[in-house]
Design a protein around this motif. Structure first.
Motif, PDB file in Angstrom:
ATOM      1  N   GLU A  66       0.839  -1.202   0.000  1.00  0.00           N
ATOM      2  CA  GLU A  66       0.000   0.000   0.000  1.00  0.00           C
ATOM      3  C   GLU A  66       0.876   1.254   0.000  1.00  0.00           C
ATOM      4  O   GLU A  66       0.595   2.211  -0.718  1.00  0.00           O
ATOM      5  CB  GLU A  66      -0.932  -0.026   1.213  1.00  0.00           C
ATOM      6  CG  GLU A  66      -2.012   1.029   1.157  1.00  0.00           C
ATOM      7  CD  GLU A  66      -2.992   0.918   2.306  1.00  0.00           C
ATOM      8  OE1 GLU A  66      -4.174   1.209   2.076  1.00  0.00           O
ATOM      9  OE2 GLU A  66      -2.592   0.545   3.431  1.00  0.00           O
ATOM     10  N   THR A  88      -4.190   6.561   4.757  1.00  0.00           N
ATOM     11  CA  THR A  88      -5.454   7.217   4.514  1.00  0.00           C
ATOM     12  C   THR A  88      -5.320   7.990   3.216  1.00  0.00           C
ATOM     13  O   THR A  88      -4.286   8.598   2.965  1.00  0.00           O
ATOM     14  CB  THR A  88      -5.773   8.215   5.660  1.00  0.00           C
ATOM     15  OG1 THR A  88      -5.834   7.495   6.889  1.00  0.00           O
ATOM     16  CG2 THR A  88      -7.073   8.934   5.424  1.00  0.00           C
ATOM     17  N   LEU A  89      -6.359   7.963   2.429  1.00  0.00           N
ATOM     18  CA  LEU A  89      -6.373   8.750   1.202  1.00  0.00           C
ATOM     19  C   LEU A  89      -7.209   9.992   1.447  1.00  0.00           C
ATOM     20  O   LEU A  89      -8.382   9.909   1.803  1.00  0.00           O
ATOM     21  CB  LEU A  89      -6.947   7.933   0.043  1.00  0.00           C
ATOM     22  CG  LEU A  89      -6.967   8.625  -1.312  1.00  0.00           C
ATOM     23  CD1 LEU A  89      -5.547   8.982  -1.761  1.00  0.00           C
ATOM     24  CD2 LEU A  89      -7.635   7.734  -2.340  1.00  0.00           C
ATOM     25  N   TRP A  90      -6.586  11.146   1.273  1.00  0.00           N
ATOM     26  CA  TRP A  90      -7.271  12.427   1.401  1.00  0.00           C
ATOM     27  C   TRP A  90      -7.560  12.963   0.017  1.00  0.00           C
ATOM     28  O   TRP A  90      -6.751  12.805  -0.896  1.00  0.00           O
ATOM     29  CB  TRP A  90      -6.363  13.421   2.149  1.00  0.00           C
ATOM     30  CG  TRP A  90      -6.865  14.835   2.089  1.00  0.00           C
ATOM     31  CD1 TRP A  90      -7.740  15.427   2.945  1.00  0.00           C
ATOM     32  CD2 TRP A  90      -6.511  15.834   1.123  1.00  0.00           C
ATOM     33  NE1 TRP A  90      -7.965  16.730   2.561  1.00  0.00           N
ATOM     34  CE2 TRP A  90      -7.219  16.998   1.443  1.00  0.00           C
ATOM     35  CE3 TRP A  90      -5.688  15.837   0.004  1.00  0.00           C
ATOM     36  CZ2 TRP A  90      -7.110  18.172   0.705  1.00  0.00           C
ATOM     37  CZ3 TRP A  90      -5.577  17.003  -0.743  1.00  0.00           C
ATOM     38  CH2 TRP A  90      -6.276  18.153  -0.391  1.00  0.00           C
ATOM     39  N   SER A  91      -8.729  13.568  -0.151  1.00  0.00           N
ATOM     40  CA  SER A  91      -9.009  14.290  -1.390  1.00  0.00           C
ATOM     41  C   SER A  91      -9.587  15.644  -1.026  1.00  0.00           C
ATOM     42  O   SER A  91     -10.229  15.807   0.023  1.00  0.00           O
ATOM     43  CB  SER A  91      -9.942  13.500  -2.300  1.00  0.00           C
ATOM     44  OG  SER A  91     -11.271  13.853  -2.131  1.00  0.00           O
ATOM     45  N   ASP A 119       2.075   6.901  -6.826  1.00  0.00           N
ATOM     46  CA  ASP A 119       0.894   7.657  -7.231  1.00  0.00           C
ATOM     47  C   ASP A 119       1.297   9.056  -7.703  1.00  0.00           C
ATOM     48  O   ASP A 119       1.813   9.852  -6.936  1.00  0.00           O
ATOM     49  CB  ASP A 119      -0.085   7.760  -6.065  1.00  0.00           C
ATOM     50  CG  ASP A 119      -1.422   8.356  -6.457  1.00  0.00           C
ATOM     51  OD1 ASP A 119      -1.525   8.980  -7.530  1.00  0.00           O
ATOM     52  OD2 ASP A 119      -2.373   8.202  -5.674  1.00  0.00           O
ATOM     53  N   ARG A 129      -5.434  15.251  -4.293  1.00  0.00           N
ATOM     54  CA  ARG A 129      -5.470  13.916  -3.688  1.00  0.00           C
ATOM     55  C   ARG A 129      -4.113  13.629  -3.067  1.00  0.00           C
ATOM     56  O   ARG A 129      -3.080  13.899  -3.662  1.00  0.00           O
ATOM     57  CB  ARG A 129      -5.765  12.925  -4.800  1.00  0.00           C
ATOM     58  CG  ARG A 129      -6.027  11.543  -4.378  1.00  0.00           C
ATOM     59  CD  ARG A 129      -6.414  10.759  -5.605  1.00  0.00           C
ATOM     60  NE  ARG A 129      -5.444   9.713  -5.786  1.00  0.00           N
ATOM     61  CZ  ARG A 129      -5.755   8.467  -6.060  1.00  0.00           C
ATOM     62  NH1 ARG A 129      -6.994   8.134  -6.262  1.00  0.00           N
ATOM     63  NH2 ARG A 129      -4.830   7.559  -6.185  1.00  0.00           N
ATOM     64  N   ARG A 130      -4.123  13.029  -1.866  1.00  0.00           N
ATOM     65  CA  ARG A 130      -2.863  12.804  -1.160  1.00  0.00           C
ATOM     66  C   ARG A 130      -2.966  11.574  -0.274  1.00  0.00           C
ATOM     67  O   ARG A 130      -3.959  11.366   0.399  1.00  0.00           O
ATOM     68  CB  ARG A 130      -2.601  14.033  -0.283  1.00  0.00           C
ATOM     69  CG  ARG A 130      -1.213  14.225   0.193  1.00  0.00           C
ATOM     70  CD  ARG A 130      -0.392  14.833  -0.936  1.00  0.00           C
ATOM     71  NE  ARG A 130       0.984  14.831  -0.640  1.00  0.00           N
ATOM     72  CZ  ARG A 130       1.661  15.862  -0.186  1.00  0.00           C
ATOM     73  NH1 ARG A 130       1.061  17.004   0.016  1.00  0.00           N
ATOM     74  NH2 ARG A 130       2.938  15.755   0.044  1.00  0.00           N
ATOM     75  N   TRP A 131      -1.926  10.748  -0.307  1.00  0.00           N
ATOM     76  CA  TRP A 131      -1.825   9.629   0.620  1.00  0.00           C
ATOM     77  C   TRP A 131      -1.153  10.126   1.891  1.00  0.00           C
ATOM     78  O   TRP A 131      -0.166  10.860   1.841  1.00  0.00           O
ATOM     79  CB  TRP A 131      -0.996   8.506   0.018  1.00  0.00           C
ATOM     80  CG  TRP A 131      -1.699   7.746  -1.054  1.00  0.00           C
ATOM     81  CD1 TRP A 131      -1.572   7.918  -2.399  1.00  0.00           C
ATOM     82  CD2 TRP A 131      -2.627   6.685  -0.868  1.00  0.00           C
ATOM     83  NE1 TRP A 131      -2.364   7.028  -3.070  1.00  0.00           N
ATOM     84  CE2 TRP A 131      -3.032   6.253  -2.143  1.00  0.00           C
ATOM     85  CE3 TRP A 131      -3.166   6.050   0.246  1.00  0.00           C
ATOM     86  CZ2 TRP A 131      -3.938   5.227  -2.337  1.00  0.00           C
ATOM     87  CZ3 TRP A 131      -4.073   5.016   0.066  1.00  0.00           C
ATOM     88  CH2 TRP A 131      -4.444   4.619  -1.224  1.00  0.00           C
ATOM     89  N   ALA A 146       1.290   4.204  -2.899  1.00  0.00           N
ATOM     90  CA  ALA A 146       1.276   5.638  -2.592  1.00  0.00           C
ATOM     91  C   ALA A 146       2.530   6.335  -3.139  1.00  0.00           C
ATOM     92  O   ALA A 146       2.456   7.447  -3.660  1.00  0.00           O
ATOM     93  CB  ALA A 146       1.164   5.851  -1.085  1.00  0.00           C
TER      94      ALA A 146
END
Length: 164
Positions: free
Chosen positions: A17, A43-46, A24, A31-33, A21
Motif C-alpha cells: 500500500e 489514509t487517502l485524502w481528497s 501515485d 489527492r494525497r496519501w 502511494a
C-alpha cells in the motif's frame, strides 16, 4: 519525530500500500496519501471528500498524519536497469538495456518484456514488487518511522530475488 521515537514494524505494515502511494502521480492539491505514524495505516485524502469520503477537510488540519510524496521516476528507472543488468542471458540483458535508452524508456521496457521476452514477465513482476516493498521500507526509515537497526535488518533479510 526522532529515530528514538520510531515505533513501526515493517512486518506489520502493508508495504504494498505504501509502494502504491509512492508511485501515485496524482495532483497533491487534489489527492494525497497520508500515513498515521503511530499505526502505519494509510489514509487517502481528497480535496473534495476529505479522509472519510464525505467531509472536506484542509490538509493542514491533519497535522498528525504524514504525507507520502511520489518517489522520483529515477528510482523506478534504476530498478529496470538493475533488473536488466542482473540477467545472465547477455542478449536479453542487452535488449532490455537498449529499451531504456532513448525516449519513453518505461513504455519501451514494458513492451520489450511483454512482447519479446514474455517468459521474464513473472520474474520482472516479482523483482519489481520486491523493490517496491524495499522502497516503502526506505521511505519509512527516511521519515523516521522505523529505526536504523530495523531498516538494516529488513534489507539483510530481503535481498533481491534471483534473476535467471
Amino acid at each position: 519525530m526522532g529515530t528514538e521515537d520510531a515505533v513501526l514494524d515493517p512486518s506489520k505494515i502493508d508495504l504494498q500500500e505504501i509502494a502504491v502511494a509512492l508511485e501515485d502521480g496524482s495532483d497533491h492539491y487534489e489527492r494525497r496519501w497520508l500515513i498515521d505514524p503511530s499505526t502505519g495505516e494509510l489514509t487517502l485524502w481528497s480535496s473534495d471528500t476529505g479522509i472519510d469520503g464525505h467531509n472536506p477537510i484542509d490538509l493542514d488540519e491533519l497535522d498528525h498524519l504524514i504525507p507520502i510524496d511520489q518517489m522520483s521516476s529515477r528510482v523506478a528507472y534504476r530498478d529496470m536497469a538493475d533488473f536488466a543488468a542482473a540477467l545472465s542471458d547477455e542478449r536479453e540483458a542487452a535488449q532490455l538495456s537498449r529499451a531504456l535508452d532513448g525516449p519513453k524508456p518505461f513504455r519501451r521496457f514494458r513492451n520489450e518484456i511483454h512482447q519479446r521476452l514474455p517468459h521474464l514477465v513473472p520474474v520482472w513482476n516479482a523483482f519489481q514488487q520486491h523493490r517496491a516493498n524495499g522502497h516503502a521500507v526506505e521511505w519509512l526509515y527516511d521519515n523516521n518511522l522505523i529505526d536504523e537497526p530495523t531498516f538494516d535488518r529488513y534489507r539483510a533479510d530481503h535481498p533481491d530475488p534471483d534473476v535467471p
